[in-house]
Design an enzyme around this catalytic site. Sequence first.
Site, mmCIF file in Angstrom:
data_model
loop_
_atom_site.group_PDB
_atom_site.id
_atom_site.type_symbol
_atom_site.label_atom_id
_atom_site.label_comp_id
_atom_site.label_asym_id
_atom_site.label_seq_id
_atom_site.Cartn_x
_atom_site.Cartn_y
_atom_site.Cartn_z
ATOM 1 N N THR A 108 -13.833 1.960 -11.723
ATOM 2 C CA THR A 108 -13.882 2.825 -10.541
ATOM 3 C C THR A 108 -14.522 4.165 -10.868
ATOM 4 O O THR A 108 -15.399 4.640 -10.143
ATOM 5 C CB THR A 108 -12.458 3.095 -10.013
ATOM 6 O OG1 THR A 108 -11.779 1.855 -9.907
ATOM 7 C CG2 THR A 108 -12.492 3.789 -8.674
ATOM 8 N N ILE A 153 -12.533 8.988 -17.841
ATOM 9 C CA ILE A 153 -12.100 7.775 -18.549
ATOM 10 C C ILE A 153 -12.948 6.607 -18.046
ATOM 11 O O ILE A 153 -13.249 6.527 -16.851
ATOM 12 C CB ILE A 153 -10.603 7.490 -18.259
ATOM 13 C CG1 ILE A 153 -9.735 8.738 -18.490
ATOM 14 C CG2 ILE A 153 -10.112 6.305 -19.093
ATOM 15 C CD1 ILE A 153 -9.736 9.296 -19.885
ATOM 16 N N ASN A 154 -13.275 5.673 -18.947
ATOM 17 C CA ASN A 154 -14.258 4.632 -18.602
ATOM 18 C C ASN A 154 -13.709 3.468 -17.780
ATOM 19 O O ASN A 154 -13.986 2.311 -18.077
ATOM 20 C CB ASN A 154 -14.916 4.106 -19.886
ATOM 21 C CG ASN A 154 -13.933 3.335 -20.762
ATOM 22 O OD1 ASN A 154 -12.749 3.246 -20.434
ATOM 23 N ND2 ASN A 154 -14.416 2.780 -21.854
ATOM 24 N N THR A 155 -12.949 3.755 -16.729
ATOM 25 C CA THR A 155 -12.528 2.666 -15.841
ATOM 26 C C THR A 155 -13.697 2.327 -14.917
ATOM 27 O O THR A 155 -14.556 3.171 -14.656
ATOM 28 C CB THR A 155 -11.312 3.066 -14.989
ATOM 29 O OG1 THR A 155 -11.674 4.132 -14.107
ATOM 30 C CG2 THR A 155 -10.159 3.543 -15.856
ATOM 31 N N TYR A 183 -9.468 15.365 -3.517
ATOM 32 C CA TYR A 183 -8.833 14.769 -4.707
ATOM 33 C C TYR A 183 -8.207 15.868 -5.559
ATOM 34 O O TYR A 183 -7.053 15.773 -5.994
ATOM 35 C CB TYR A 183 -9.898 13.994 -5.494
ATOM 36 C CG TYR A 183 -9.476 13.474 -6.852
ATOM 37 C CD1 TYR A 183 -8.779 12.282 -6.971
ATOM 38 C CD2 TYR A 183 -9.806 14.162 -8.022
ATOM 39 C CE1 TYR A 183 -8.409 11.791 -8.230
ATOM 40 C CE2 TYR A 183 -9.450 13.681 -9.267
ATOM 41 C CZ TYR A 183 -8.755 12.498 -9.368
ATOM 42 O OH TYR A 183 -8.395 12.026 -10.608
ATOM 43 N N ASN A 209 0.643 6.494 -10.967
ATOM 44 C CA ASN A 209 -0.744 6.443 -11.440
ATOM 45 C C ASN A 209 -1.770 6.103 -10.363
ATOM 46 O O ASN A 209 -2.950 6.423 -10.500
ATOM 47 C CB ASN A 209 -0.790 5.399 -12.584
ATOM 48 C CG ASN A 209 -2.192 4.950 -12.920
ATOM 49 O OD1 ASN A 209 -2.926 5.669 -13.600
ATOM 50 N ND2 ASN A 209 -2.576 3.779 -12.451
ATOM 51 N N THR A 255 0.821 -1.212 0.000
ATOM 52 C CA THR A 255 0.000 0.000 0.000
ATOM 53 C C THR A 255 0.857 1.264 0.000
ATOM 54 O O THR A 255 1.845 1.346 0.720
ATOM 55 C CB THR A 255 -0.976 0.034 1.192
ATOM 56 O OG1 THR A 255 -1.683 1.293 1.140
ATOM 57 C CG2 THR A 255 -0.263 -0.081 2.538
ATOM 58 N N MET A 256 0.452 2.229 -0.783
ATOM 59 C CA MET A 256 1.159 3.513 -0.872
ATOM 60 C C MET A 256 0.779 4.452 0.276
ATOM 61 O O MET A 256 1.158 5.624 0.277
ATOM 62 C CB MET A 256 0.898 4.169 -2.226
ATOM 63 C CG MET A 256 1.547 3.428 -3.377
ATOM 64 S SD MET A 256 3.345 3.379 -3.210
ATOM 65 C CE MET A 256 3.756 2.214 -4.530
ATOM 66 N N ALA A 264 -7.299 18.847 -4.594
ATOM 67 C CA ALA A 264 -6.135 19.403 -3.890
ATOM 68 C C ALA A 264 -4.905 18.537 -4.128
ATOM 69 O O ALA A 264 -3.808 19.053 -4.390
ATOM 70 C CB ALA A 264 -6.434 19.495 -2.393
#
Length: 289
Positions: free
Chosen positions: A221, A217-219, A182, A118, A91-92, A184
């Site tokens: 999530t 974008i159609n991801t 987000y 990303n 985890t980041m 920010a």
Amino acid sequence: MAFMKKYLLPILVLFLGYYYSTKEEFRPEMLQGKKVIVTGASKGIGREMAYHLSTMGAHVVLTARSEEGLQKVVSRCLELGAASAHYIAGTMEDMMFAEQFVLKAGKLMGGLDMLILNHITYTPMTFFHNDIHSLRKIMEVNFISYVVLSVAALPMLKQSNGSIVVISSVAGKMAQPMLAPYSASKFALDGFFSTVRKEHIMTKVNVSITLCVLGLINTETAMKATSGIFTVQAAPKEECALEIIKGAALRKDEVYYGNWRWSSVLLSNPGRKILEFFSIKNYNLFVSN
Ligand SMILES: NC(=O)c1ccc[n+]([C@@H]2O[C@H](COP(=O)([O-])OP(=O)(O)OC[C@H]3O[C@@H](n4cnc5c(N)ncnc54)[C@H](OP(=O)(O)O)[C@@H]3O)[C@@H](O)[C@H]2O)c1
Ligand SMILES: *[C@@H]1O[C@H](CO)[C@@H](O)[C@H](O)[C@H]1NC(C)=O
Ligand SMILES: *[C@@H]1O[C@H](CO)[C@@H](O)[C@H](O)[C@H]1NC(C)=O
């Protein structure tokens, strides 16, 4: 004449430079044998980038939290022709992991040419009230970890004349209600990495930084998070991933991708570019590495 020399000439040079820097054509061979890290690669745009890179014959090391997801992506990468494909899950939120990950990835590939940043922590769209805890986590995962990863990677990138690729958003260039934390974190990426790009020029560090400004974008999530809220048409994630890789390989400063006509021209803010160009001239420094 003095006016000409002080303002017009630099502007001309700036725009000619920009014009010619975008002239080189992309060739998939540019990525052949290149050693590339992709974060947030278990799904979405990250996964599509891993697939394109593999088809082009790059070495890839992927990361995200889901080991199961990464395993599947790595197998597919090998089928598609990756020179090599590995994953390291973690985890980041954990900066120790971020740093160790880059060093391990560098060992696995024997160097690094491109660091693609990303990943993001999931954030539902909602009006901001008082959730400081969540704001802090978003800043840590979406911004601080990017800095930690790039710091750890810089020695290897300097050796290879490599590239840092930062995935941002329209919300990192303009206000978008219901996405304050987000937004920010994405503005922070622009402030930090666009400044570091200038510092690289001043200190003669040949590591390019490409900031990617994406529309919807159609991801899975994004479709889930925006359903019932946004009415805009989402652009395809496969093409999005390819445009990012092209811009990165051509060492562009910024890549714009989305379902829009004029927004990219307006968002790219030529006024800011001109002011930045002149502001560098105000530094009275002789800097060497
Ligand atoms: N899709 C859009 O409409 C859109 C628009 C503008 C910009 N963007 C940008 O494009 C990038 C990719 O977006 P996407 O839609 O492809 O997202 P996505 O499909 O949700 O993928 C996010 C990736 O990040 C990983 N991740 C989540 N939490 C993590 C954590 N704590 N530590 C490490 N990894 C974590 C996820 O895997 P795990 O859950 O397994 O960890 C996944 O691989 C992001 O930077 C996003 O801001 C997307
Ligand atoms: C990096 O670029 C320099 C010129 O800036 C060149 O001399 C050097 O050979 C390059 N190194 C690699 C690994 O491409
Ligand atoms: C920087 O590195 C790139 C990629 O290796 C190379 O094409 C370019 O000539 C280098 N630029 C400078 C100024 O050394």
